[in-house]
Structure formats: C-alpha cells, structure tokens
Design a protein around this motif. Structure first.
Motif, PDB file in Angstrom:
ATOM      1  N   ASP A  79       0.808  -1.213   0.000  1.00 39.67           N
ATOM      2  CA  ASP A  79       0.000   0.000   0.000  1.00 39.67           C
ATOM      3  C   ASP A  79       0.849   1.273   0.000  1.00 39.67           C
ATOM      4  OD1 ASP A  79      -2.650   1.272   0.176  1.00 39.67           O
ATOM      5  OD2 ASP A  79      -1.928   1.961   2.129  1.00 39.67           O
ATOM      6  N   ALA A  80       1.924   1.282   0.774  1.00 48.35           N
ATOM      7  CA  ALA A  80       2.794   2.467   0.831  1.00 48.35           C
ATOM      8  C   ALA A  80       3.425   2.739  -0.522  1.00 48.35           C
ATOM      9  CB  ALA A  80       3.870   2.280   1.897  1.00 48.35           C
ATOM     10  N   GLY A  81       3.852   1.677  -1.191  1.00 50.26           N
ATOM     11  CA  GLY A  81       4.464   1.835  -2.505  1.00 50.26           C
ATOM     12  C   GLY A  81       3.486   2.320  -3.550  1.00 50.26           C
ATOM     13  N   SER A 126      12.324   2.275  -1.599  1.00 47.85           N
ATOM     14  CA  SER A 126      12.119   0.847  -1.359  1.00 47.85           C
ATOM     15  C   SER A 126      10.659   0.460  -1.557  1.00 47.85           C
ATOM     16  CB  SER A 126      12.573   0.496   0.060  1.00 47.85           C
ATOM     17  OG  SER A 126      12.391  -0.875   0.325  1.00 47.85           O
ATOM     18  N   ASP A 127       9.762   1.296  -1.061  1.00 43.51           N
ATOM     19  CA  ASP A 127       8.327   1.002  -1.167  1.00 43.51           C
ATOM     20  C   ASP A 127       7.858   0.988  -2.614  1.00 43.51           C
ATOM     21  OD1 ASP A 127       8.067   0.810   1.582  1.00 43.51           O
ATOM     22  OD2 ASP A 127       7.357   2.871   1.845  1.00 43.51           O
ATOM     23  N   THR A 185      -1.960  -9.045  -6.679  1.00 46.47           N
ATOM     24  CA  THR A 185      -2.966  -8.821  -5.640  1.00 46.47           C
ATOM     25  C   THR A 185      -4.334  -8.469  -6.201  1.00 46.47           C
ATOM     26  OG1 THR A 185      -2.374  -6.472  -5.457  1.00 46.47           O
ATOM     27  CG2 THR A 185      -1.202  -8.036  -4.041  1.00 46.47           C
ATOM     28  N   GLU A 186      -4.381  -7.917  -7.439  1.00 51.19           N
ATOM     29  CA  GLU A 186      -5.652  -7.506  -8.031  1.00 51.19           C
ATOM     30  C   GLU A 186      -5.713  -7.958  -9.488  1.00 51.19           C
ATOM     31  OE1 GLU A 186      -5.239  -3.327  -7.458  1.00 51.19           O
ATOM     32  OE2 GLU A 186      -6.337  -3.360  -5.582  1.00 51.19           O
ATOM     33  N   PRO A 187      -5.689  -9.263  -9.734  1.00 49.94           N
ATOM     34  CA  PRO A 187      -5.598  -9.761 -11.104  1.00 49.94           C
ATOM     35  C   PRO A 187      -6.741  -9.339 -12.008  1.00 49.94           C
ATOM     36  CG  PRO A 187      -6.198 -11.517  -9.584  1.00 49.94           C
ATOM     37  CD  PRO A 187      -5.797 -10.342  -8.750  1.00 49.94           C
TER      38      PRO A 187
END
Length: 212
Positions: A24-26, A89-90, A190-192
């Motif tokens: 989520d942060a990325g 990094s995110d 995560t959301e195909p």
C-alpha cells in the motif's frame, strides 16, 4: 471478529491479502510516477520505460542514481531528489510485484534474439538478473536512446558500457526492433481482475528527451 483476529495472528490470511497490505505504501508513492510510467508500470508515453515487473533492486538502483546525480534526466532527477530511502524501497516493491508474460511475434522464435543481450535481458526481454532491466515491449526509441547513451558515455555501467562501445547503429537498431516487437501482458498479483494489461505500444513514436 474473533475469527478475523485468529486468522491474522495465526498467519492464515491469504498471501495476496498480506501482500496487498504491504504494498500500500508503494502504491501511494507510485502516484507520482503514474503520468509517465502508469500506476501499474505500463508506460503511457514512448520515451518512458515500462517499470511494472522490473526487478526491485534495479528500480532502487536507478532511483538512487537519479537522486545522487550519477544518472541524470531532466524529470527523473527532480522526482528522485524528493524521495527518501523508504519511499524508494516502497515504490520499487510496488512496481516489482507485477507479473509479466510475453509473446514472441509470429514467425520469430526466441533463438533469433540478439546474442549479446540474452544472458542478462533474456530472449523474451524479461531480466535474468536482479540488476538488469526488462526490455520486452519497450519502444524502439527508448532502447536505441539508452544503448547510444552507453556507447557515448552519457550512461555508465560496468557491463553495458564496454558492450555498447563496439555496437554499430545497425546493431542497436536490430536489438531495439527485436525487443520492441515482443508483446507483453502485465498483471497484479494482488488484483488480477483490476490491474491487467494486454499491452503493445506503437514501436516508433515521439522524440526522446533522454541523452542521445
């Protein structure tokens, strides 16, 4: 409520759910990148590369290089200078979580790939090494520009610089033509059903603002 807590504490939540929470942060940082590279890493302009599915370490290395000035670009330098190590990094983790599948052009099997490129970038343009980028589906102009930048010293890399030094314009064009002709499909882990691309940009578009 007790069941949900038990699933969380017991590590029984589906992997995709946990991954989505971690990313989520990325995804939020990627909001700054979406105009050129897309939120899913599929570039919307021909002078910008696809970064969805890139190795995380490669993205981190390039963003740090833009930030410290060892790699320069009029837009990326400004963006990267405002990023913290954690944000880098995110956002690298966000873009690297996308999965890419490729399709060779009809009548062009993988054994026709440029020999010099295959060891690091793969015959299908998907990186074989954590510090090498994917090339599949990039535009001719982007690939040509980067190879010429390595050849003339405007970009430096211990592997690419000596390799590009002896390339002719015809060699560069052949490599660009090969990888730009490969079709890619990009899908979120995560959301195909939401973040999915069947992508192939026009191969010859625009004029690059990157070093020639």
């Amino acid at each position: 409520m007790r069941i949900v807590l038990f699933m969380i504490l017991g590590g029984l939540l589906p992997a995709g759910v946990t991954l989505a929470q971690d990313l989520d942060a990325g995804r939020k940082v990627a909001g700054m990148c979406r105009t050129c590279h897309g939120l899913d890493g599929f570039a919307s302009i021909p002078i910008a590369p696809h970064i969805g599915g890139e190795p995380s370490e490669y993205i981190k290395t390039q963003l740090r290089a833009f930030r410290d000035g060892s790699r320069e670009h009029e837009m990326m330098t400004v963006v990267a200078k405002g990023l913290s190590d954690q944000q880098i990094s995110d956002v690298a983790d966000w873009y690297s979580h996308f999965e890419i599948t490729t399709t060779f052009p009809t009548g062009k099997p993988g054994d026709n790939a440029p020999e010099l490129c295959v060891a690091c970038h793969g015959a299908n343009g998907i990186s074989e090494m954590p510090d090498a980028p994917n090339l599949a589906g990039e535009t001719n102009i982007y690939i040509e520009t980067q190879l010429k930048a390595f050849r003339n010293g405007k970009r430096n890399n211990e592997i690419m610089s000596p390799m590009a030094a002896d390339l002719t314009d015809a060699d560069i064009r052949a490599a660009a033509d090969w990888y730009s002709a490969i079709e890619i499909k990009m899908q979120s882990r995560t959301e195909p059903t939401i973040s999915y691309r069947d992508a192939k940009r026009p191969r010859h578009q625009g004029q690059s603002s990157l070093p020639q």
